[in-house]
Structures are given as structure tokens and as C-alpha cells.
Design a protein around this motif. Structure first.
Motif: not given
Length: 774
Positions: A681-682, A745-746, A751-752, A765-768
Motif C-alpha cells: 500500500x505504501x 501505515x509506516x 512500526x517504523x 526513505x522508510x525503515x522498519x
């Protein structure tokens, strides 16, 4: 008045006496009438003797005499002058006239020759046009009246006055005795018609036609014709009045009215004009087409009384109209055939008290809204049913919960679960029945119907919705069986269980049946589908219950229990794959419904919202497709999933090949279902946002998706080299559903954390943390 030197005084007398317009001669010094023509006698009602005893001030209204005297005093130095005045006839009637005055010598008198044109009717027309055509100005100018004398035999122009020469831009040398009458007419057919009518009637007044000037340009005029004898030749006197400005104004008004009429007839909205008393003045074609009434129907009847027969409801409509609010109101409107349509109206008030009602048929929209609402309610109920079914592994509890929830869901008189044995003999295993109807719980049915073919159809997965058992083509034994339990209509769906993972296929366990006993019933298609969905949940629950029962009975033999447990788990995996397959199919159906709905809409914003919803559904659907096609149901091929998702987005937004490049760099990462859906979805939202906004005006660009496994954390980057987000945009607090969804969502689902960089485009930039697969 000046004449060519070769013309005699008799010609002047002829022109004076035979002129179709009033003319007179008066003494410049004492204003006494010296002579009047026949047209003046007829037009003003005085005899010649009366005229010659009068002064020109006697035919003026008394209040205009001082103005006239002052005017004449100022004009004595001019050879000729013109003007518009009011004259009074003998009967007292005041008329508007335009006079053309020239100084002449009349015997021993210094005199004025006056040519009069009655413009009363013209003035009235001008006034009427100004009142009825408020937005258009009617130009009407009084100009000198041109005339010619032409020979009957060949149409040669024998004489033309100065006004005609100026109007047609001819010189006397070019026109007189050199041109024929036809040279002045734009369409010679007009001249032919005039000559024919003149020959029949001897006189023509005010015939509209087009003339042409020396340079070829044309203009509209009124022609009046009369026979006369000129220089001992049979001739025709033709007097022209220029009406070009009036015709142009009329033509322009007609064109604009036609343009507005076309707009009102073509616009897909109902439009009605109502006066201050509620009387219908005009409706467009769309109004008549939708409501079925004709404008003529309301010449005597009250429009609101026919459209809204209920007095209280009609008063509600009137109150809405009188509120004069620029809002849309929804109403039930009765059409000609008695049906009630859902319509929406707004009103525009005009300064004259009239009301323009603008409406549209929203029946389809209302039905869609009700269908979507009902679908949402059914889905919520379906989730409730599924949840209650799955709360227990005890088969009887499952069956009891099923029949109870389904009866509430469908509002029927009885719901039963009917189980077959190996010989197709059935037993009612669970029942929920409305008080007052025969109880069938525990009844063992020994009937040959199922052995002789009916059961085979259900074994093959056939579902049936029977509105009337006597009209459904049922066998006699089947009808007798249903009559035993007072059934008038029913829904029947088979409960099919998978055999095993090694032996693909299914066998019939029993039937889930909804009975209507109080009367016949027309079923809705979605009701049968809902029952089918319940059987899927019920089959899974029965399978799980069976697995539990087997496990409990085989605990004494551990090794065999383990083997059977593995088999059961494998069968569960098959069932789960089937669930994912059905979920994927249901999501595809929802996506198709949204696509069909968008085709009925015209608002681009609503269509865009539906398309974005389709893309979100497709991203989730891909997860379930990967799950039931994967060798290991717990693992998802993230690389293939992201590539397929991005490619489907390019197709969805109809990106031209070669315009926007898609680059991916994805590690071999395993995600569980929840994380895969959230990531999908992201990616869907950020890539969609880039496709919509980052590359305006067919700009070429690149979108890249990177996903790496760093330790026990996942780093995902979505980047584009487009125009970038505005510097003043706080993307975490925005009205954009897509960006809000990404943030939630993130931070909540994954939980990021997420960071945004605006550097030659946009970089998210996404981190999880990678979670354990389950």
C-alpha cells in the motif's frame, strides 16, 4: 430643390403630388402652408382648404411650438435640415415623424419643401424591442429616405435623389440613365416578385429586401413602389428606407436566442422557468424526457401539485424553493406514469421574481448508494458471522451459531444445516426457526429425490434460489418434501469439503438451507452469494473441527496422530490457499464494481477517487494471489510482487511507453502477510503520487524502488526525479488521503519511521524491523 437642367417644373409637381409620403411647402417668413400633396391630406385628415389656412405650428402639439420656433430661427441660415418631431392629426392623435426640409423658391415666396416620414410604428417597435430584449440594444437611426424613378419598359433609372446617391455610393453620372433598377438589388428574384405584385395591385408598401451598394456590399431596406407618369413615360417610383441596423440586431438576437436554446436543450439537466405565482413558463427537453410530462400539460394545472401530490410534502418543496439558498435538495418527484423518481434540485431567483429550477435524476446514484451501504452492512454481518463460527472448534456449536446468525442476516423463517451420509440419506443437524413453524431438527429424511439426481447437482456445486416451489420445475417428490416443512421459497447452497492435498477435489458434506414459510419470496442475487460465503467459512470450521476430533481420538497413537496432524495441516494449507484465492477473487470483484461504477460517473474527481481505491485493492489482491500460488504459503516473493505492482500502476495511469522509466533494486527479503500488505500500500500511494504530480506536461522521468535487508531491519526507498513536493507542504499534516495513509501505515502498521528529502525530486526513505513470519 435642385433638378437636372433638362427636367421641367412639371416633373417636380409630379413627384410632389404622387409621392407616397406626406409632403408640403410652407412660407419661410410666416410659416403659412403654401401647398400639400395627396399623401399629407390622407395622413393628417385635413382637407386642402383647411391646410392652406393653417400654419405649420397648428399641426404641432402646443407644448412643442416654442421649441419649433427656436429651431426654425436657428436653421434659417441652412439650405436644408432634418429632424424628428411630433405632429398632431385632425383627430387629435399624436404621431412621431421624421422630416427632411429643403429651401426652395416657390413662386415669389421663400419657402421650405418638407418631406415627412411617419416613424410612429418604428418608435413603437423600438420601444417594444428594448423592453423584451433587455440585454441587447436595438439601434435605430433616422436617415434620409432615398428614392428613384425607373422606366417600366426596361428598368432604366431615370431619376435618383441625393439621399439615394449617398446611400448607394453612386455618382449621378454613373447611375442616372446608365444603370437599371436591378443593379441596386442583391437578389434579382426580389425585384421579380415586386414587379409581379405591383402589376397585380398597383401599389406596394414596406417590402423587406436586400440591396447592394456600388462597392458590392449589401444591406437591408424597406421598399415602397407606385406607378407614375414621368416625362410622358410609364415609370415606377421606388422609395427605400434603410433598416439594416434593425435587421442586424434582430439577426444577432435570433442567433443568441438560438444559441441559448441549443445550450438549454443539450445540457443533461432538467431546467424549468416558473413565474412568481408558481406558473410554469418554459421547460427544456430533458425535463420532459425524465419526468414524462409535457409543457402543454401545465397550461391549466399546477405543476407542483402534479409533481408532488402529497400536500405536506409539496409544502416542504415550496419551503425549499422560497428559502432561496444556493444548495441542492433531494426530493421524491412523481413522473407522468405514477412512478417516484429520486431527483435533486437547486433554484436560481431572477430579479423579476421568476425562478429557474435546475434538477437532475439521481435515482441511479441513490440506488448505488443504497447498494454500497447494503453491501457494507452485509460485509460487516458476514465478518460477524465468520467470527462467531470460528470461535469454537466444536462442530455442533459451529452449526448452531451458523443457522442462528444466517436467519438473522437474511430475515427468513427457518435456516437448517442438512448433512448427508454415504447413501445420500440426510439428517437436520442444526436449526433456527421462527416460532409457529414446524420444527425439523433431528429429522432423518429418507427420500429418493437425492439419490435420483437432485443430490448430484448439489454435489457439483450448484446453488439454487427458488422464489416459488411450484414454479421452479421441481420434481413431485421434491415438492412433497418441501411441503412437509411448510416451505414456500428457499435458498440452497451445498457445503463442500476438500478431500485432501494429495487427492484434489471436493465432496458434498451437506446443505445450508434458508426457508421462507410465510409466503413466496423474490430473492436478491447477493443473498445467495452471502450464503455461499458462509458455507466457505462453515466448511473450514467443519474441517478444523474434524481435525480436532481426529487428533483427540488418536492421541493414544502418537506417531499416527503426528502423521494425521501433518495431513490435516496440509489440508488446512489447501483450505487457506482457497481462502486466499477467494479473497483475491472477491477483491477483484470489488475492483470490477468500482470500475463499472466509474463508467457511470462524469465527475472527474469522483472517478479519480474510485481509480485510486481500485489501485489499493489491486495491491492487496496481489498479496493473496502470491500466497495461494506460492509453494510455501507463509512466504511471499517480495521482488516479483513489487515489480508486478509497479507495472500495474503504470498501466492504470496510462503512462505512454518510454515517458517514465521504472527501476527496482530489491533484495531477497521475506515478509509476513501484514508487512507485505502494508509495504504494497505504501508503494502504491507513493508511486501513484509520483505518476500523478511529479511529471507534468508529459515530462520524461524515472521512478526507482529500492528494498534492502540491513541486519534485522528493512530499508525501503521510493524516489523520483520529478518537480518535487512544494517546500511549504507539511506532508505529515495534509488533506491528502494517500500521504496520510502512508504515514499511518509506516508508523503504526510497520512500526517504523519515514523521512522525506527534497533533492532533485522527491525521496521517501522508510525503515522498519522485519518480523517473524507467521
Amino acid at each position: 430643390m435642385l433638378f437636372p437642367e433638362n427636367k421641367s417644373q412639371s416633373n417636380f409637381n409630379l413627384l410632389f403630388s404622387k409621392n407616397p409620403n406626406p409632403m408640403w411647402v410652407y412660407n419661410q417668413n410666416n410659416l403659412q402652408f403654401l401647398d400639400v400633396n395627396e399623401a399629407a391630406l390622407v395622413h393628417y385628415g385635413y382637407s386642402r382648404e383647411e391646410f392652406l389656412q393653417m400654419r405649420i405650428t397648428d399641426i404641432r402639439p402646443s407644448e412643442d411650438v416654442p421649441i419649433l420656433l427656436e429651431y426654425l430661427e436657428q436653421k434659417h441660415s441652412n439650405l436644408d435640415f432634418t429632424g424628428q418631431w411630433r405632429h398632431q392629426r385632425k383627430d387629435g392623435q399624436i404621431i412621431d415623424v421624421e422630416i427632411f426640409t429643403q429651401t426652395i423658391d416657390y413662386g415669389s415666396y421663400k419657402a421650405h419643401l418638407v418631406h415627412i416620414r411617419d416613424i410612429t410604428e418604428h418608435k413603437q417597435i423600438e420601444k417594444t424591442l428594448q423592453q423584451s430584449e433587455a440585454r441587447f440594444r436595438v439601434i435605430s437611426e433616422a436617415i434620409p429616405v432615398p428614392f428613384i424613378i425607373s422606366r417600366v419598359s426596361d428598368g432604366l433609372i431615370l431619376y435618383a435623389n441625393t439621399e439615394l446617391l449617398q446611400t448607394f455610393q453612386f455618382s449621378p453620372e454613373d447611375l442616372v440613365n446608365h444603370k437599371k433598377t436591378g443593379d441596386l438589388y442583391y437578389n434579382l428574384k426580389d425585384l421579380e416578385i415586386l414587379l409581379t405584385v405591383l402589376n397585380q395591385q398597383g401599389l406596394i408598401h414596406n417590402y423587406e429586401l436586400q440591396l447592394k451598394k456600388a462597392d458590392g456590399t449589401r444591406f437591408w431596406a424597406i421598399a415602397s413602389l407606385q406607378y407614375l407618369n414621368f416625362n410622358n413615360e410609364s415609370a415606377i417610383l421606388t422609395v427605400f428606407n434603410d433598416i439594416n441596423d434593425r435587421k442586424n440586431a434582430e439577426t444577432k438576437l435570433q442567433e443568441q436566442n438560438e444559441f441559448l436554446r441549443i445550450i438549454f436543450e443539450s445540457i443533461p439537466l432538467m431546467i424549468a422557468l416558473v413565474n412568481a405565482n408558481g406558473k410554469l413558463q418554459w421547460v427544456n427537453q430533458e425535463w420532459e424526457n425524465i419526468l414524462g410530462w409535457k409543457f402543454q400539460d401545465f397550461q391549466t394545472d399546477d405543476v407542483l401539485e402534479l409533481l408532488y401530490p402529497n400536500p405536506e410534502y409539496r409544502q416542504h418543496v415550496i419551503s425549499f424553493m422560497q428559502s432561496a439558498q444556493r444548495i441542492w435538495g433531494d426530493f421524491k418527484t412523481q413522473v407522468h406514469d405514477g412512478r417516484l423518481l429520486d431527483t435533486s434540485w437547486t433554484n436560481v431567483y431572477l430579479s423579476n421574481g421568476q425562478i429557474i429550477g435546475i434538477g437532475q435524476d439521481i435515482t441511479e446514484r441513490k440506488q448505488t448508494e443504497l447498494a454500497l451501504k447494503a453491501q457494507a452492512e452485509r460485509e460487516q454481518l458476514m465478518r460477524t458471522v465468520a467470527q462467531r463460527i470460528r470461535q469454537s472448534l466444536n462442530l455442533q456449536d459451529i452449526l448452531n451459531a451458523t443457522v442462528r446468525e444466517v436467519r438473522d442476516l437474511l430475515g427468513v423463517d427457518r435456516v437448517v444445516v442438512y448433512q448427508f451420509d454415504s447413501e445420500m440419506i440426510g439428517t437436520i443437524m442444526a436449526e433456527s426457526v421462527e416460532p409457529g413453524w414446524t420444527v425439523s431438527l433431528g429429522v432423518e429424511i429418507h427420500d429418493t429425490c437425492f439419490q435420483t439426481g437432485v443430490g448430484l447437482e448439489y454435489y457439483q456445486g450448484r446453488k439454487r434460489a427458488i422464489a416459488n416451489i411450484y414454479e421452479a420445475g421441481l420434481t413431485d417428490c421434491h415438492i412433497r418434501l418441501l411441503e412437509q416443512f411448510e416451505v414456500k421459497a428457499n435458498l440452497v447452497v451445498p457445503i463442500l469439503l476438500e478431500l485432501s492435498s494429495q487427492n484434489p477435489g471436493s465432496h458434498i458434506w451437506g446443505l445450508l438451507i434458508a426457508h421462507q414459510c410465510s409466503g413466496f419470496r423474490e430473492w436478491e442475487e447477493n443473498q445467495l452469494d452471502l450464503l455461499d460465503q458462509v458455507t466457505v467459512q462453515l466448511a473450514i470450521a467443519i474441517q478444523q473441527s474434524s481435525i480436532l476430533e481426529q487428533a483427540q481420538t488418536e492421541l493414544v497413537q502418537r506417531q499416527k496422530a503426528q502423521i494425521k496432524l501433518k495431513t490435516a495441516l496440509a489440508e488446512k494449507e489447501v483450505l487457506l490457499k482457497e481462502v486466499h484465492h477467494r479473497v483475491k477473487n472477491n477483491l477483484q470483484i470489488v475492483s470490477s464494481l468500482l470500475q463499472l461504477q466509474s463508467q457511470t460517473l462524469k465527475d472527474p474527481e469522483i472517478i479519480k477517487v474510485l481509480r485510486e481505491s481500485q489501485n489499493r485493492i489491486e495491491s492487496i489482491s496481489l498479496i493473496h494471489k502470491n500466497l495461494y500460488t506460492s509453494a510455501n504459503i507463509g512466504q511471499i516473493n517480495v521482488a516479483d510482487y513489487i515489480s508486478n505492482l509497479a507495472a500495474s500502476l503504470l498501466i492504470s495511469y496510462q503512462i505512454c511507453p518510454g515517458k517514465i522509466a521504472l527501476e527496482t533494486d530489491i533484495d531477497s527479503v521475506s515478509l509476513n502477510v501484514d508487512q507485505a500488505i502494508a509495504c504494497g500500500l505504501v508503494i502504491n500511494e507513493l508511486v501513484s503520487n509520483a505518476l500523478k504530480h511529479a511529471f507534468p506536461n508529459q515530462q520524461v522521468g524515472t521512478i526507482s524502488i529500492v528494498l534492502h535487508n540491513v541486519g534485522n531491519r528493512i530499508e525501503m526507498t521510493i524516489q523520483d526525479n520529478g518537480i518535487g513536493l512544494p517546500d511549504n507542504l507539511d506532508w505529515r499534516n495534509t488533506d491528502s488521503l494517500g500521504l496520510s495513509l502512508v504515514h499511518d501505515l509506516v508508523t503504526e502498521q510497520l512500526e517504523g519511521d519515514i523521512t522525506l528529502k527534497r533533492n532533485h525530486g522527491t525521496v521517501f526513505k522508510i525503515k522498519f524491523t522485519q518480523l517473524t513470519l507467521h
